[in-house]
Motif scaffolding. Structure first.
Motif, PDB file in Angstrom:
ATOM      1  N   ALA A 144       0.841  -1.217  -0.045  1.00  0.00           N
ATOM      2  CA  ALA A 144       0.131   0.052  -0.010  1.00  0.00           C
ATOM      3  C   ALA A 144       0.746   1.137   0.050  1.00  0.00           C
ATOM      4  O   ALA A 144       0.521   2.052  -0.711  1.00  0.00           O
ATOM      5  N   LEU A 145       1.867   1.417   0.786  1.00  0.00           N
ATOM      6  CA  LEU A 145       2.995   2.387   0.870  1.00  0.00           C
ATOM      7  C   LEU A 145       3.485   2.807  -0.600  1.00  0.00           C
ATOM      8  O   LEU A 145       3.536   3.961  -0.924  1.00  0.00           O
ATOM      9  N   THR A 146       3.966   1.380  -1.247  1.00  0.00           N
ATOM     10  CA  THR A 146       4.607   1.539  -2.356  1.00  0.00           C
ATOM     11  C   THR A 146       3.565   2.207  -3.382  1.00  0.00           C
ATOM     12  O   THR A 146       4.131   3.182  -4.220  1.00  0.00           O
ATOM     13  N   ILE A 147       2.444   1.552  -3.668  1.00  0.00           N
ATOM     14  CA  ILE A 147       1.733   1.981  -4.859  1.00  0.00           C
ATOM     15  C   ILE A 147       1.042   3.212  -4.517  1.00  0.00           C
ATOM     16  O   ILE A 147       0.967   4.174  -5.321  1.00  0.00           O
ATOM     17  N   ALA A 148       0.595   3.746  -3.287  1.00  0.00           N
ATOM     18  CA  ALA A 148       0.508   5.147  -2.941  1.00  0.00           C
ATOM     19  C   ALA A 148       1.226   5.961  -3.344  1.00  0.00           C
ATOM     20  O   ALA A 148       1.120   7.186  -3.903  1.00  0.00           O
ATOM     21  N   ALA A 149       2.541   5.944  -2.925  1.00  0.00           N
ATOM     22  CA  ALA A 149       3.719   6.791  -3.185  1.00  0.00           C
ATOM     23  C   ALA A 149       3.815   6.962  -4.715  1.00  0.00           C
ATOM     24  O   ALA A 149       4.020   8.227  -5.285  1.00  0.00           O
ATOM     25  N   ALA A 150       3.740   5.728  -5.685  1.00  0.00           N
ATOM     26  CA  ALA A 150       3.847   5.974  -7.110  1.00  0.00           C
ATOM     27  C   ALA A 150       2.903   6.646  -7.519  1.00  0.00           C
ATOM     28  O   ALA A 150       2.896   7.499  -8.429  1.00  0.00           O
ATOM     29  N   LEU A 151       1.507   6.403  -7.089  1.00  0.00           N
ATOM     30  CA  LEU A 151       0.395   7.317  -7.817  1.00  0.00           C
ATOM     31  C   LEU A 151       0.232   8.359  -7.190  1.00  0.00           C
ATOM     32  O   LEU A 151      -0.240   9.280  -8.159  1.00  0.00           O
ATOM     33  N   ALA A 152       0.890   8.993  -6.214  1.00  0.00           N
ATOM     34  CA  ALA A 152       0.812  10.317  -5.641  1.00  0.00           C
ATOM     35  C   ALA A 152       1.814  11.005  -6.236  1.00  0.00           C
ATOM     36  O   ALA A 152       1.769  12.247  -6.499  1.00  0.00           O
ATOM     37  N   TYR A 153       2.974  10.330  -6.833  1.00  0.00           N
ATOM     38  CA  TYR A 153       4.105  11.155  -7.400  1.00  0.00           C
ATOM     39  C   TYR A 153       4.091  10.819  -8.860  1.00  0.00           C
ATOM     40  O   TYR A 153       3.674  11.723  -9.602  1.00  0.00           O
ATOM     41  N   ARG A 154       4.852   9.749  -9.351  1.00  0.00           N
ATOM     42  CA  ARG A 154       4.826   9.578 -10.588  1.00  0.00           C
ATOM     43  C   ARG A 154       5.354   8.030 -10.842  1.00  0.00           C
ATOM     44  O   ARG A 154       5.945   7.337  -9.969  1.00  0.00           O
TER      45      ARG A 154
END
Length: 556
Positions: free
Chosen positions: A294-304
């Motif tokens: 969840a942390l990884t996917i959320a960070a990628a979706l929020a950034y790029r």
């Protein structure tokens, strides 16, 4: 451009030559004429002094098409005389950095067609990334096509649009300013002055061209009254339908109740500075022991996205991305596996080679890693993670693919697509706009038949078609246990999203699903009310039953 079409060219431009009038008559503002751009570049190279040329285009398709045209040009296609460099945000950093290098001074070549001698000339083909973000100090000539891809929001279809549109006068001025930053320069605008005069002074305000759910959530958290009445007082009030859509979405994901007041979930989401859907995914990941994904996917979706698009190696890059996805039919799993592979490579001192071989941006991956730590601290601050208990406490199901997909479903709902088999292919349908396509950059773009009947996605966007970006194939059970409210229908089945999604099974199976979902919701509500609640002991049986059901995948 519609305004220009109504002009009588011969009358309005009677003082200009016949050739100019014919060119204006042939000009169309509906799309950029790459032949005209090519001719402008060639004119500069034949008639003007040395200096780099910066060309503003709208996107990667135009850049790659013009690149091919220039390489096939008799004059411009000579690599010993011309260095042609594309510039786009999705390119690897190493390629982007090349634009700042000056061509070698010892490369002096003769242009026998015009009997001039000059250094190898640099030609940069860029999007509006070069408008204000960067300065290329040796640019002397700018070619401005007058358009850029701009995000807008279609409130009627609840759809983000990324379409080429005319820039503002402020942007045109900014582009002109890219010419001759350290010496005199020239800007060629490939559109009539009438178009420039009709351009808006500034770009449309962001509040008028983006979805408003995050803003609406903050308005409620600040107790500023009803969202609609507060936003009516804005200098440029958004479309009331856009406000209504945002409130409906916040109700659908459980952040607002029917009276438009914050729920306990909504209050927690206010403390997470992210799109509410991504924030909910983070919370659900921590609650159901899928925290790392969840942390990884959320960070990628929020950034790029960390995947990059190298010049002339698109097929290899697609294969690398597909290898991370495996048979998951998921862009989210692909980026999760890529991140995990990068972490392993970094630990073994092999980071650079891993990123190069797999077409990944190390800069983006490092930022995603930093954002993960920030999100973890946020979850700790609001009580959902107790760092003293160790990472394993929150990652029991982090390697369980079905559970990860269920958490994605919980976060991305109501972004749901139905996958309907049509012969040897699959057609995709959403509630708002009907038929959609998978984005060409997705790992699912080349998949013809999907094992599961639904897809969740991060974003729906209109460009040349209506595409869904970053999609994951999910089962009925993922939606039934982690999607929206279950509503009984007339046929003794279950429906969701106002009847758009229908689920049918035997009466006993439907009853079991309703009971399990009821227990999951009770557990979830308790955890949201009491973030310190230990679900691993309090709700162990309920979560285990949900995981077992997710593993069966097919409704019987």
């Amino acid at each position: 451009s519609v305004f220009f079409q109504d002009i009588d060219v011969d009358t309005h431009y009677k003082n200009y030559s016949l050739g100019v009038r014919k060119s204006l008559d042939a000009w169309s503002g509906s799309q950029i004429d790459l032949g005209l751009v090519e001719a402008a570049i060639e004119y500069i190279c034949r008639n003007e002094d040395g200096g780099a040329i910066l060309v503003f285009l709208t996107g990667w398709d135009e850049i790659s098409k013009l690149l091919d045209k220039l390489k096939g040009n008799n004059l411009l296609g000579d690599p010993s005389k011309f260095l042609i460099l594309p510039l786009h945000g999705s390119m690897p950093t190493v390629n982007q950095c090349e634009i700042f290098d000056r061509p070698p001074p010892n490369k002096r070549q003769a242009c026998f067609e015009c009997l001039l001698f000059y250094c190898c000339r640099k030609i940069v083909l860029a999007t509006n990334i070069a408008e204000s973000s960067i300065t290329i100090d040796d640019v002397v000539y700018v070619i401005d096509c007058g358009k850029a891809k701009e995000t807008s929001y279609d409130a009627l279809n609840k759809l983000a649009c990324l379409l080429p549109s005319w820039i503002s006068k402020a942007s045109a001025h900014q582009r002109r300013g890219r010419a001759g930053r350290v010496q005199p320069g020239v800007c060629y605008r490939l559109y009539p002055k009438l178009i420039h005069d009709a351009m808006p002074q500034y770009q449309l305000a962001e509040i008028l061209r983006t979805p408003l759910q995050e803003l609406c959530l903050h308005i409620k958290s600040l107790q500023l009254g009803t969202v609609g009445s507060f936003l009516e007082k804005a200098l440029q009030p958004p479309d009331p339908l856009a406000v209504k859509n945002a409130i409906e979405l916040l109700k659908t994901i459980g952040a607002l109740d029917e009276q438009e007041e914050l729920t306990p979930l909504g209050r927690h989401l206010c403390n997470i500075p992210l799109d509410p859907n991504i924030g909910k995914m983070l919370l659900m990941g921590s609650i159901f022991q899928c925290l790392n994904p969840a942390l990884t996917i959320a960070a990628a979706l929020a950034y790029r996205n960390p995947f990059v698009l190298p010049i002339n190696r698109k097929e290899e890059a697609d294969e690398a991305k597909q290898s991370f996805a495996g048979d998951s039919c998921s862009d989210h799993i692909a980026l999760l596996k890529a991140f995990e592979g990068w972490k392993d490579a970094k630990r073994s001192g092999n980071e650079k080679q891993f990123c190069w071989e797999n077409f990944l941006s190390p800069v983006t991956l490092r930022l995603i890693d930093d954002m993960r730590m920030q999100f973890l601290n946020l979850l700790s601050d609001i009580g959902f993670v107790d760092k003293s208990r160790g990472a394993n406490t929150y990652n029991q199901y982090s390697h369980d693919l079905e559970m990860v997909c269920a958490i994605l479903c919980a976060g991305l709902y109501p972004n749901v697509v139905q996958c309907k088999r049509r012969g040897k292919r699959t057609a995709f349908y959403t509630k708002e706009v009907g038929k959609v396509d998978i984005h060409p950059a997705s790992v699912n773009a080349g998949v013809h038949l999907f094992p599961l009947p639904y897809m969740v996605y991060s974003e729906k966007v209109k460009t040349t078609s209506i595409y869904i970006r970053d999609s994951t194939n999910i089962s009925d059970y993922a939606l039934l246990l982690f999607g929206g409210n279950l509503v009984p229908n007339k046929n003794e089945g279950i429906e969701m999203l106002g009847g758009y999604l229908h689920f049918s099974a035997s009466k006993s199976v439907i009853e079991l699903i309703r009971k399990l979902r009821g227990e999951l919701d009770k557990l979830l509500n308790r955890k949201i009310e009491e973030p310190g609640l230990d679900i691993s002991s309090e709700g162990k049986g309920v979560v285990a039953a949900a995981v077992e059901l997710l593993h069966s995948q097919v409704m019987r």
